[in-house]
Design an enzyme around this catalytic site. Structure first.
Site, PDB file in Angstrom:
ATOM      1  N   LYS A 170      53.978 -17.857  44.435  1.00 56.89           N
ATOM      2  CA  LYS A 170      52.892 -18.845  44.542  1.00 56.89           C
ATOM      3  C   LYS A 170      52.359 -19.237  43.167  1.00 56.89           C
ATOM      4  CE  LYS A 170      48.557 -17.216  45.493  1.00 56.89           C
ATOM      5  NZ  LYS A 170      47.461 -17.581  44.585  1.00 56.89           N
ATOM      6  N   ASN A 171      52.076 -18.224  42.339  1.00 63.53           N
ATOM      7  CA  ASN A 171      51.399 -18.518  41.082  1.00 63.53           C
ATOM      8  C   ASN A 171      52.310 -19.119  40.015  1.00 63.53           C
ATOM      9  OD1 ASN A 171      49.043 -17.747  42.272  1.00 63.53           O
ATOM     10  ND2 ASN A 171      48.972 -15.707  41.333  1.00 63.53           N
ATOM     11  N   CYS A 224      39.812 -17.671  45.494  1.00 63.98           N
ATOM     12  CA  CYS A 224      39.308 -16.442  46.099  1.00 63.98           C
ATOM     13  C   CYS A 224      37.901 -16.133  45.618  1.00 63.98           C
ATOM     14  CB  CYS A 224      40.218 -15.281  45.739  1.00 63.98           C
ATOM     15  SG  CYS A 224      41.684 -15.195  46.744  1.00 63.98           S
ATOM     16  N   PRO A 252      35.001 -18.656  35.543  1.00 62.21           N
ATOM     17  CA  PRO A 252      34.746 -19.724  34.575  1.00 62.21           C
ATOM     18  C   PRO A 252      36.049 -20.347  34.071  1.00 62.21           C
ATOM     19  CG  PRO A 252      34.488 -17.577  33.523  1.00 62.21           C
ATOM     20  CD  PRO A 252      34.792 -17.315  34.971  1.00 62.21           C
ATOM     21  N   ILE A 253      35.963 -21.554  33.493  1.00 61.76           N
ATOM     22  CA  ILE A 253      37.157 -22.143  32.871  1.00 61.76           C
ATOM     23  C   ILE A 253      36.876 -22.486  31.403  1.00 61.76           C
ATOM     24  CG2 ILE A 253      38.191 -22.976  35.036  1.00 61.76           C
ATOM     25  CD1 ILE A 253      37.339 -25.818  34.169  1.00 61.76           C
ATOM     26  N   ASP A 254      35.940 -21.732  30.816  1.00 59.33           N
ATOM     27  CA  ASP A 254      35.560 -22.017  29.427  1.00 59.33           C
ATOM     28  C   ASP A 254      36.755 -21.949  28.464  1.00 59.33           C
ATOM     29  OD1 ASP A 254      35.273 -19.235  30.276  1.00 59.33           O
ATOM     30  OD2 ASP A 254      34.747 -18.811  28.202  1.00 59.33           O
ATOM     31  N   LEU A 255      37.696 -21.034  28.712  1.00 61.68           N
ATOM     32  CA  LEU A 255      38.822 -20.898  27.776  1.00 61.68           C
ATOM     33  C   LEU A 255      39.775 -22.093  27.894  1.00 61.68           C
ATOM     34  CD1 LEU A 255      39.494 -17.085  28.264  1.00 61.68           C
ATOM     35  CD2 LEU A 255      38.341 -18.183  26.336  1.00 61.68           C
ATOM     36  N   VAL A 271      40.007  -6.776  35.483  1.00 61.61           N
ATOM     37  CA  VAL A 271      40.278  -8.219  35.358  1.00 61.61           C
ATOM     38  C   VAL A 271      39.208  -9.062  36.054  1.00 61.61           C
ATOM     39  CG1 VAL A 271      41.960 -10.057  35.795  1.00 61.61           C
ATOM     40  CG2 VAL A 271      42.758  -7.786  35.132  1.00 61.61           C
ATOM     41  N   ARG A 286      46.979 -18.222  52.470  1.00 60.76           N
ATOM     42  CA  ARG A 286      47.005 -18.938  51.182  1.00 60.76           C
ATOM     43  C   ARG A 286      48.110 -18.399  50.278  1.00 60.76           C
ATOM     44  NH1 ARG A 286      42.565 -17.679  48.001  1.00 60.76           N
ATOM     45  NH2 ARG A 286      43.857 -18.698  46.480  1.00 60.76           N
ATOM     46  N   ASP A 330      46.317  -8.115  41.235  1.00 56.07           N
ATOM     47  CA  ASP A 330      46.663  -8.658  42.555  1.00 56.07           C
ATOM     48  C   ASP A 330      47.325  -7.624  43.471  1.00 56.07           C
ATOM     49  OD1 ASP A 330      45.625 -11.024  41.670  1.00 56.07           O
ATOM     50  OD2 ASP A 330      47.543 -11.985  41.270  1.00 56.07           O
ATOM     51  N   ARG A 355      42.051 -22.761  43.304  1.00 55.70           N
ATOM     52  CA  ARG A 355      41.839 -22.533  41.891  1.00 55.70           C
ATOM     53  C   ARG A 355      42.805 -23.360  41.043  1.00 55.70           C
ATOM     54  NH1 ARG A 355      38.274 -20.560  38.265  1.00 55.70           N
ATOM     55  NH2 ARG A 355      39.295 -19.458  36.590  1.00 55.70           N
TER      56      ARG A 355
HETATM   57  N1  EPU Z   1      38.307 -16.027  32.499  1.00 55.16           N
HETATM   58  C1  EPU Z   1      37.292 -16.458  31.707  1.00 55.16           C
HETATM   59  N2  EPU Z   1      37.339 -17.750  31.243  1.00 55.16           N
HETATM   60  C2  EPU Z   1      38.357 -18.600  31.535  1.00 55.16           C
HETATM   61  C3  EPU Z   1      39.404 -18.138  32.352  1.00 55.16           C
HETATM   62  C4  EPU Z   1      39.357 -16.846  32.830  1.00 55.16           C
HETATM   63  O1  EPU Z   1      36.355 -15.727  31.422  1.00 55.16           O
HETATM   64  O2  EPU Z   1      38.329 -19.753  31.072  1.00 55.16           O
HETATM   65  C5  EPU Z   1      38.266 -14.645  33.026  1.00 55.16           C
HETATM   66  C6  EPU Z   1      38.161 -14.641  34.551  1.00 55.16           C
HETATM   67  O3  EPU Z   1      36.827 -14.777  34.964  1.00 55.16           O
HETATM   68  C7  EPU Z   1      38.768 -13.304  34.908  1.00 55.16           C
HETATM   69  C8  EPU Z   1      39.839 -13.111  33.828  1.00 55.16           C
HETATM   70  O4  EPU Z   1      39.501 -13.999  32.762  1.00 55.16           O
HETATM   71  O5  EPU Z   1      37.823 -12.297  34.809  1.00 55.16           O
HETATM   72  C9  EPU Z   1      41.257 -13.394  34.292  1.00 55.16           C
HETATM   73  O6  EPU Z   1      41.407 -14.746  34.656  1.00 55.16           O
HETATM   74  P1  EPU Z   1      42.771 -15.556  34.501  1.00 55.16           P
HETATM   75  O7  EPU Z   1      42.421 -16.889  33.937  1.00 55.16           O
HETATM   76  O8  EPU Z   1      43.786 -14.725  33.822  1.00 55.16           O
HETATM   77  O9  EPU Z   1      43.170 -15.739  36.029  1.00 55.16           O
HETATM   78  P2  EPU Z   1      43.539 -17.086  36.769  1.00 55.16           P
HETATM   79  O10 EPU Z   1      44.502 -17.860  35.987  1.00 55.16           O
HETATM   80  O11 EPU Z   1      42.317 -17.744  37.264  1.00 55.16           O
HETATM   81  C10 EPU Z   1      45.639 -16.053  37.926  1.00 55.16           C
HETATM   82  C11 EPU Z   1      46.103 -15.893  39.336  1.00 55.16           C
HETATM   83  C12 EPU Z   1      45.263 -14.820  40.024  1.00 55.16           C
HETATM   84  C13 EPU Z   1      45.400 -13.510  39.233  1.00 55.16           C
HETATM   85  C14 EPU Z   1      44.987 -13.728  37.778  1.00 55.16           C
HETATM   86  C15 EPU Z   1      45.190 -12.502  36.911  1.00 55.16           C
HETATM   87  C16 EPU Z   1      46.798 -18.165  39.867  1.00 55.16           C
HETATM   88  C17 EPU Z   1      46.594 -19.409  40.654  1.00 55.16           C
HETATM   89  N3  EPU Z   1      45.914 -17.172  40.043  1.00 55.16           N
HETATM   90  O12 EPU Z   1      44.281 -16.468  38.040  1.00 55.16           O
HETATM   91  O13 EPU Z   1      45.851 -14.661  41.306  1.00 55.16           O
HETATM   92  O14 EPU Z   1      44.554 -12.531  39.798  1.00 55.16           O
HETATM   93  O15 EPU Z   1      45.774 -14.816  37.223  1.00 55.16           O
HETATM   94  O16 EPU Z   1      46.520 -12.074  36.966  1.00 55.16           O
HETATM   95  O17 EPU Z   1      47.768 -18.061  39.119  1.00 55.16           O
HETATM   96  C18 EPU Z   1      45.928 -14.107  43.547  1.00 55.16           C
HETATM   97  O18 EPU Z   1      47.078 -14.591  43.579  1.00 55.16           O
HETATM   98  O19 EPU Z   1      45.449 -13.395  44.461  1.00 55.16           O
HETATM   99  C19 EPU Z   1      45.082 -14.362  42.388  1.00 55.16           C
HETATM  100  C20 EPU Z   1      43.762 -14.260  42.397  1.00 55.16           C
END
Ligand code: EPU
Length: 415
Positions: free
Chosen positions: A22-23, A116, A122-125, A326, A395, A304, A92
């Site tokens: 999925k991801n 979820c 956040p998406i600040d990064l 995480v 999902r 995950d 997301r």
């Molecule tokens: N974070 C920030 N700022 C940002 C982005 C992330 O502070 O701009 C923080 C998040 O709040 C979190 C941590 O960084 O605490 C990790 O976030 P990351 O961005 O790595 O995760 P993501 O890209 O939102 C993906 C997967 C998640 C998986 C995480 C970690 C997708 C669509 N989702 O999320 O998958 O848990 O990476 O491996 O690729 C799932 O499939 O159940 C799922 C939640």
């Protein structure tokens, strides 16, 4: 509203095939929109998140046809660069629209993504990355808009190796002028899969799978054919299910290097495990040793799989410790597991798990992986378990109840 009814206690046996990840599928579907010509993607899982992303892109004018697990995407008819806000909030990964259309069109707009309920997301990064490439970013009432006359490559250090931010910056940088360097980048296999697809499309990307990724912008990308990697989290879920039920299951279509941290823990627990070219065989009839787990970005133990692993730890011979680093709110399955008799104490980001016998109960899936954990608990529990709100599970797991039923699980979906 559908539910799963599970009668536990049967050892799982046989062969189960893992679907495409999925991801990886989600960013790769979005990336196909960067091209000047159509792409064909294979092994795209039939999941709610994928359907929602395709609906968003169709509403923007793309032509998308799905035939079983094959998806044909034609970006030539795109005529809008704003995502349907209602659908975008449901997943997301809708934020990949920002990176893609910023690169392709210099403008994009979407609502702040949902997904979820596992913590502040956040998406600040992502936004810091876009700004560093020369974009302006505005946030108004939950709507994000990014725009730029011309993106220019730059050096971006991520404070945390975020999967989504790394992907979004790669997407935006593929067609920026000059070189972009992402430092402290995420190293997840799904990012490598995306980069492989982009490379066949004509992108210049080096270093994926390490923490420094270099992208040299190109003027144009063309469509390509690509097969999505197997889903390592789905694979891990079935491996844990087999170990948990004292089963003997061949989990097929697994790249074992992607599940190394889980394999290491299963070895520590004394689960018999055989790595083969096309998958992993789990044979578990012995007592399970207690182990400690700490979730970390790849190649650490995946968050995950934390909830599913916690269920396995309830069946080990001593107390185990799980530390979640995480996500800030990823212990929501614990209250549900307690209804089934689990003895788990949470203190901040840590959970202490004592051995127990699980008993069937009525429980609710609070998010995707929490829901998967409840299915596992139901398979191991005595008696019947009813799981509500299974749309969370749908999902991220393709036909989970049908697949599990083929390996001797007593699980039914009822309306
Ligand atoms: N974070 C920030 N700022 C940002 C982005 C992330 O502070 O701009 C923080 C998040 O709040 C979190 C941590 O960084 O605490 C990790 O976030 P990351 O961005 O790595 O995760 P993501 O890209 O939102 C993906 C997967 C998640 C998986 C995480 C970690 C997708 C669509 N989702 O999320 O998958 O848990 O990476 O491996 O690729 C799932 O499939 O159940 C799922 C939640």
């Amino acid at each position: 509203m559908s539910k799963y009814l599970i009668t536990g206690g049967l050892p799982l046996t046989g062969e189960i095939k893992v679907s495409g990840a999925k991801n990886a599928a989600l960013p790769i579907i979005a990336a196909a929109m960067l091209a000047e010509s159509p792409s064909t993607l294979l092994d795209i899982p039939k999941l709610r998140d994928v359907t929602n992303l395709c609906s968003i892109l169709r509403a923007m004018g793309a032509k998308i046809e799905r035939e079983d697990n094959k998806v044909f995407l034609d970006p030539r008819t795109l005529n809008s660069f704003e995502a349907d806000h209602e659908i975008a909030r449901k997943l997301r990964a809708s934020y990949y629209i920002l990176g893609v259309f910023l690169a392709k069109n210099g403008w994009a707009r979407t609502s702040l993504p949902g997904g979820c309920n596992i913590g502040n997301r956040p998406i600040d990064l992502h936004l810091k990355g876009f700004k560093s490439l020369g974009a302006t970013v505005s946030l108004d009432h939950g709507i994000v808009e990014v725009k730029s006359e011309k993106l220019r490559g730059s050096r971006i250090y991520l404070d945390y190796p975020s999967v989504g931010a790394t992907i979004n910056i790669i997407l935006a940088a593929t067609m920026a002028e000059g070189k972009t360097i992402i430092e402290n980048a995420a190293r997840e296999p799904e990012i490598v899969d995306l980069a492989n697809f982009l490379t066949v499309m004509g992108a210049q990307i080096k270093g994926v799978g390490t923490d420094i990724i270099k992208i040299e912008g190109v003027e144009e990308l063309k469509g390509a054919e690509h097969r999505i990697i197997p889903d390592r989290i789905e694979a891990g879920t079935y491996m844990i299910a087999s170990a948990l039920t004292g089963g003997n299951v061949f989990v097929k279509n697994v790249l074992s290097e992607h599940v190394k941290p889980l394999i290491a823990k299963l070895h520590e627990m004394d689960v018999d495990l055989e790595e083969k070219i096309s998958g992993v065989k789990i044979n578990s009839t012995k007592r399970l040793n207690a182990v400690d787990i700490k979730t970390l970005p790849y190649p650490g133990f995946p968050t995950d799989l934390q909830s599913q692993m916690m269920v396995l730890l309830t069946q080990s011979d001593a107390t185990s410790l799980v530390i979640e680093t995480v996500w800030e709110n990823r212990f929501m399955h614990v209250d549900e597991l307690k209804r089934m008799g689990a003895d788990i104490k949470i203190d901040g980001h840590s959970a202490l798990i004592k051995p127990c016998k699980l008993a069937g109960a009525e429980v609710t899936a609070t998010d995707l992986r929490a829901g998967a954990a409840l299915i596992l608990a139901g398979l191991s529990a005595e008696g019947e378990t009813e799981i509500r709100d299974i749309y969370h599970i749908e999902r991220g797991y393709e036909n989970i109840e049908k697949k599990l039923a083929t390996i001797n699980a007593n699980i039914r979906k009822i309306k």
